[in-house]
Design a protein around this motif. Structure first.
Motif, PDB file in Angstrom:
ATOM      1  N   ARG A  87     -62.215 -31.177  53.303  1.00 53.03           N
ATOM      2  CA  ARG A  87     -62.018 -31.544  52.634  1.00 53.03           C
ATOM      3  C   ARG A  87     -62.982 -31.894  51.327  1.00 53.03           C
ATOM      4  O   ARG A  87     -63.328 -30.397  50.123  1.00 53.03           O
ATOM      5  CB  ARG A  87     -61.124 -32.735  52.222  1.00 53.03           C
ATOM      6  CG  ARG A  87     -59.840 -32.094  50.637  1.00 53.03           C
ATOM      7  CD  ARG A  87     -58.943 -32.869  50.324  1.00 53.03           C
ATOM      8  NE  ARG A  87     -59.100 -34.385  51.148  1.00 53.03           N
ATOM      9  CZ  ARG A  87     -58.925 -35.777  51.753  1.00 53.03           C
ATOM     10  NH1 ARG A  87     -58.045 -34.790  52.836  1.00 53.03           N
ATOM     11  NH2 ARG A  87     -58.816 -36.541  51.929  1.00 53.03           N
ATOM     12  N   LEU A  88     -63.754 -32.613  51.902  1.00 52.56           N
ATOM     13  CA  LEU A  88     -65.133 -33.316  51.162  1.00 52.56           C
ATOM     14  C   LEU A  88     -66.038 -31.673  51.057  1.00 52.56           C
ATOM     15  O   LEU A  88     -67.444 -32.055  50.082  1.00 52.56           O
ATOM     16  CB  LEU A  88     -66.139 -33.921  52.333  1.00 52.56           C
ATOM     17  CG  LEU A  88     -66.912 -34.813  51.450  1.00 52.56           C
ATOM     18  CD1 LEU A  88     -66.676 -35.061  50.053  1.00 52.56           C
ATOM     19  CD2 LEU A  88     -67.724 -35.622  52.697  1.00 52.56           C
ATOM     20  N   ILE A  89     -66.053 -30.983  52.399  1.00 55.73           N
ATOM     21  CA  ILE A  89     -66.966 -29.545  52.299  1.00 55.73           C
ATOM     22  C   ILE A  89     -66.554 -28.690  51.012  1.00 55.73           C
ATOM     23  O   ILE A  89     -67.201 -28.105  50.143  1.00 55.73           O
ATOM     24  CB  ILE A  89     -67.616 -28.773  53.477  1.00 55.73           C
ATOM     25  CG1 ILE A  89     -68.145 -30.511  54.205  1.00 55.73           C
ATOM     26  CG2 ILE A  89     -67.628 -27.827  53.185  1.00 55.73           C
ATOM     27  CD1 ILE A  89     -68.339 -29.647  55.698  1.00 55.73           C
ATOM     28  N   SER A  90     -65.412 -29.125  50.462  1.00 53.89           N
ATOM     29  CA  SER A  90     -64.659 -27.377  49.860  1.00 53.89           C
ATOM     30  C   SER A  90     -64.676 -28.390  48.448  1.00 53.89           C
ATOM     31  O   SER A  90     -65.360 -27.970  47.645  1.00 53.89           O
ATOM     32  CB  SER A  90     -63.174 -28.112  49.647  1.00 53.89           C
ATOM     33  OG  SER A  90     -62.443 -29.219  49.422  1.00 53.89           O
ATOM     34  N   GLY A 105     -68.468 -39.351  49.964  1.00 49.12           N
ATOM     35  CA  GLY A 105     -68.547 -39.469  51.232  1.00 49.12           C
ATOM     36  C   GLY A 105     -68.937 -39.741  52.190  1.00 49.12           C
ATOM     37  O   GLY A 105     -68.596 -39.732  53.499  1.00 49.12           O
ATOM     38  N   LEU A 106     -70.203 -40.566  51.935  1.00 48.73           N
ATOM     39  CA  LEU A 106     -71.221 -40.356  53.020  1.00 48.73           C
ATOM     40  C   LEU A 106     -70.871 -42.436  52.872  1.00 48.73           C
ATOM     41  O   LEU A 106     -71.672 -42.860  54.111  1.00 48.73           O
ATOM     42  CB  LEU A 106     -72.426 -39.612  53.467  1.00 48.73           C
ATOM     43  CG  LEU A 106     -71.995 -38.187  54.002  1.00 48.73           C
ATOM     44  CD1 LEU A 106     -73.750 -37.889  54.699  1.00 48.73           C
ATOM     45  CD2 LEU A 106     -71.351 -38.586  55.251  1.00 48.73           C
ATOM     46  N   VAL A 107     -71.018 -42.415  52.206  1.00 48.53           N
ATOM     47  CA  VAL A 107     -70.998 -43.986  51.789  1.00 48.53           C
ATOM     48  C   VAL A 107     -70.161 -44.636  52.700  1.00 48.53           C
ATOM     49  O   VAL A 107     -69.260 -44.722  53.229  1.00 48.53           O
ATOM     50  CB  VAL A 107     -71.001 -44.189  50.385  1.00 48.53           C
ATOM     51  CG1 VAL A 107     -71.277 -45.860  49.711  1.00 48.53           C
ATOM     52  CG2 VAL A 107     -71.896 -43.598  49.433  1.00 48.53           C
ATOM     53  N   GLY A 108     -70.881 -45.948  53.426  1.00 47.41           N
ATOM     54  CA  GLY A 108     -70.997 -46.354  54.158  1.00 47.41           C
ATOM     55  C   GLY A 108     -69.869 -45.596  55.640  1.00 47.41           C
ATOM     56  O   GLY A 108     -69.699 -46.593  56.891  1.00 47.41           O
TER      57      GLY A 108
END
Length: 176
Positions: A87-90, A105-108
């Motif tokens: 979903r994040l890639i979308s 998306g990638l924080v933490g």
């Protein structure tokens, strides 16, 4: 944040109109909008198959893992998390860049997996399996559009974090 919003904020911050280059960027972003939306929809339609096939492939590589322990709650949580990356890639496709990865998306994520006891090596392998299955289920152009986002997620989770302590010079008790 969309490219359009970023251009406007940058121009406003500098008290100017958007430059010709910025306007070309917006035009290009708009021209590719239908294709990005179509690909985001395709990814949504195939997300479950990507996650299911990626999970099976991951279990072949890493058979002794909590998601493959027979505990349906752990399996469901693992598949849910991997679906979130799809979903994040979308979101990135719709935005036209990787800002959703960097901002939401990638924080933490690395710290989260470490804190709950999931080996990062497993997450990285799982993501590689998802990437392979996504590539297999999409056509060449679609795959080329999503590969950089998968690679960025994998790279971010694979890189070591900042050190807690750096000794770059003399200590506090030593004269400078």
């Amino acid at each position: 944040m969309s490219i359009v919003k970023q251009v406007i904020l940058n121009a406003d911050e500098e008290l100017r109109y958007p430059t010709p280059g910025e306007l070309r960027t917006i035009r290009s972003f708009c021209k590719t909008g239908e294709e990005r939306i179509r690909l985001a929809r395709t990814l949504e339609e195939k997300a479950q198959a990507i996650v299911d096939r990626g999970t099976q492939k991951f279990w072949q590589v890493c058979p002794k893992t909590p998601s493959n322990s027979g505990d349906r709650r752990k399996t469901g949580a693992a598949k849910r998390d991997m679906g979130w990356y799809i979903r994040l890639i979308s979101y990135c496709l719709l935005a036209g860049d990787d800002r959703p990865l960097r901002e939401i998306g990638l924080v933490g994520m690395k710290e989260l997996y470490t804190n709950i006891g999931i080996p990062l090596a497993n997450i990285l392998q799982y993501l590689r399996c998802l990437k392979a299955e996504a590539i297999a289920l999409l056509d060449e152009a679609e795959a080329a559009a999503i590969i950089p986002y998968f690679d960025e997620i994998i790279q971010e989770l694979a890189l070591p974090g900042p050190p807690y302590y750096m000794n770059d010079g003399p200590g506090e008790s030593e004269p400078v």
